[in-house]
Design an enzyme around this catalytic site. Sequence first.
Site, PDB file in Angstrom:
ATOM      1  N   GLU A   1       7.066   3.968 -10.807  1.00  0.00           N
ATOM      2  CA  GLU A   1       5.832   3.920  -9.998  1.00  0.00           C
ATOM      3  C   GLU A   1       5.341   5.319  -9.636  1.00  0.00           C
ATOM      4  O   GLU A   1       5.083   5.619  -8.472  1.00  0.00           O
ATOM      5  CB  GLU A   1       6.066   3.083  -8.744  1.00  0.00           C
ATOM      6  CG  GLU A   1       6.328   1.617  -9.052  1.00  0.00           C
ATOM      7  CD  GLU A   1       6.335   0.725  -7.811  1.00  0.00           C
ATOM      8  OE1 GLU A   1       6.600   1.233  -6.713  1.00  0.00           O
ATOM      9  OE2 GLU A   1       6.058  -0.476  -7.958  1.00  0.00           O
TER      10      GLU A   1
ATOM     11  N   GLU B   1       8.397  -5.367 -12.992  1.00  0.00           N
ATOM     12  CA  GLU B   1       8.600  -5.852 -11.619  1.00  0.00           C
ATOM     13  C   GLU B   1       7.479  -6.810 -11.279  1.00  0.00           C
ATOM     14  O   GLU B   1       6.315  -6.558 -11.598  1.00  0.00           O
ATOM     15  CB  GLU B   1       8.562  -4.720 -10.579  1.00  0.00           C
ATOM     16  CG  GLU B   1       9.704  -3.761 -10.652  1.00  0.00           C
ATOM     17  CD  GLU B   1       9.671  -2.710  -9.547  1.00  0.00           C
ATOM     18  OE1 GLU B   1       9.072  -2.956  -8.466  1.00  0.00           O
ATOM     19  OE2 GLU B   1      10.234  -1.631  -9.767  1.00  0.00           O
TER      20      GLU B   1
HETATM   21  P1  P53 Z   1       9.608  -3.518  -1.287  1.00  0.00           P
HETATM   22  C1  P53 Z   1       4.680  -0.327  -2.797  1.00  0.00           C
HETATM   23  C2  P53 Z   1       3.774  -1.059  -3.549  1.00  0.00           C
HETATM   24  C3  P53 Z   1       4.186  -1.681  -4.704  1.00  0.00           C
HETATM   25  C4  P53 Z   1       5.509  -1.576  -5.114  1.00  0.00           C
HETATM   26  O1  P53 Z   1       8.887  -3.311  -2.671  1.00  0.00           O
HETATM   27  C5  P53 Z   1       6.400  -0.820  -4.373  1.00  0.00           C
HETATM   28  C6  P53 Z   1       5.995  -0.198  -3.224  1.00  0.00           C
HETATM   29  C7  P53 Z   1       6.949   0.595  -2.411  1.00  0.00           C
HETATM   30  O2  P53 Z   1       7.480  -0.199  -1.384  1.00  0.00           O
HETATM   31  O3  P53 Z   1       7.680  -0.603  -4.746  1.00  0.00           O
HETATM   32  C8  P53 Z   1       8.273  -1.282  -5.817  1.00  0.00           C
HETATM   33  O4  P53 Z   1      11.052  -3.307  -1.522  1.00  0.00           O
HETATM   34  C9  P53 Z   1       9.500  -0.499  -6.193  1.00  0.00           C
HETATM   35  C10 P53 Z   1      10.782  -1.163  -5.802  1.00  0.00           C
HETATM   36  C11 P53 Z   1      10.559  -1.989  -4.572  1.00  0.00           C
HETATM   37  C12 P53 Z   1       9.599  -3.110  -4.938  1.00  0.00           C
HETATM   38  O5  P53 Z   1       8.390  -2.599  -5.425  1.00  0.00           O
HETATM   39  O6  P53 Z   1       9.012  -2.497  -0.389  1.00  0.00           O
HETATM   40  O7  P53 Z   1       9.532  -0.095  -7.538  1.00  0.00           O
HETATM   41  O8  P53 Z   1      11.766  -0.177  -5.662  1.00  0.00           O
HETATM   42  O9  P53 Z   1      11.711  -2.508  -4.002  1.00  0.00           O
HETATM   43  C13 P53 Z   1       9.282  -4.034  -3.792  1.00  0.00           C
HETATM   44  O10 P53 Z   1       9.298  -4.917  -0.881  1.00  0.00           O
END
Ligand code: P53
Length: 476
Positions: free
Chosen positions: A176, A374
Amino acid sequence: MSGFKEGFLWGGAVAAHQLEGGWKEGGKGISVADVMTAGAHGVPREITDGVLQGKNYPNHEAIDFYHRYKEDIQLFAEMGFKCFRTSIAWTRIFPLGDEQEPNEAGLKFYDDLFDECLKHGIEPVITLSHFEMPYHLVTEYGGWRNRKLIDFFVRFSKVVFTRYQHKVKYWMTFNEINNQANFHEDFAPFTNSGLKYQPGEDREPVMYQASHYELVASALAVRAAREINPELQVGCMIAMCPIYPLTCAPGDMMMAMNAMHRRYWFTDVHVRGKYPQHLLNYFERRGFELDITSEDLAALAEGCVDYIGFSYYMSFATKASADNPQFDYDESKSLVSNPYVQKSDWGWQIDPVGLRYSLNWFWDHYQLPLFIVENGFGAIDVAQEDGYVDDQYRIDYLSAHVAEMKKAVVEDGVDLMGYTPWGCIDLVSAGTGEMKKRYGFIYVDKDNEGNGSLSRSRKKSFKWYQDVIATNGEKL
Ligand code: P53
């Protein structure tokens, strides 16, 4: 085409710092994730000066995957995973980041982990830098504001490409990388780039400089991978939150277009090997003088990625305002709520159609294979006595997204390599540091305060995903 291609990479995704724990084991160094405390929705994680007594650092133990990975991979295999996306913790290989020689104990850990995956027919998919760079590179070098980090990253990349070339085919460089477009908040600059700002510092050019060094490092890593083994495939990793105009007013449309420019130019550089003209013009208008050499530009041109990995959780919306005639995008201020979609408990806008739109957007722009690395629904789960969770809401979210993904493939013709839902086993949230924000098919008995047995159990979604994989996405 009737559905997903043969050999479609169904699996799950995690990152080392969010599940491994073992933060000091096997010679591991301190990473940026190790100095972040637990926050909550609306309560930012604190970034402390080193590891301080009495603070709660949820990543130190995480879910103890470091010791339990065999049991966990067994469960992934039971779901039928074809691949497993994780990251290599940079600090296990180079504990400080600037050493000449790697740490053998760290290399050995990933040898064993990858062997365990391969034993079950699960292909590891690896991110090189996922919010866990060595903290020493922050304190000694100022993070990615320093050009020296290019060499450190490329050295790390070469070591792991060489060591694991026969175990890992698919790689991604910076997770990201475009989150840091949100440079007014402290989280993304620190997790992406190890950046801490001085009060009053002009943050924006620092973000562009750090991003530039990362893009050069990424391109050099791509080139190194090809030299080490032409079979290796190296992708970028983009956080895709498509930005819609709130209305069809032309100004709103322009605002949305500019917002997309500011969040997704990273992909242009990764894929096309050069900066888009709109960004160069923007640098000029803003008077940003960046350190971009002709060698850098040559490196970018030679290190274009093989595929586009991206995360998709939500869409954004924006609108024009009278005091912003040039439609400049400030992610901390320019986003508005979309009245047509629901939100998660953490305020993330749920929009399955946005995934189909995103797949088409990437495909239209770049014509490179796409990999959804993801996607998922962070929610509060309530476990029964036996650890079972009836997470129908998660099944609803995921099945709606897979259905849209299928339309993008079957009706729209995008080239999609695979799908790895996020946090296939519950882990520490990156954004908030909570355990309570769960994504898994597998429940982990641990709470925000760190209490719990760490035992694993199957949720309702476990069986659902097993069926999805077994039918190659036919049974949703
Ligand atoms: P969490 C922000 C927006 C989109 C994805 O996020 C993001 C974030 C940062 O928080 O992160 C990604 O755990 C990232 C993972 C993360 C996952 O999305 O905040 O690549 O490490 O855990 C989900 O709910």
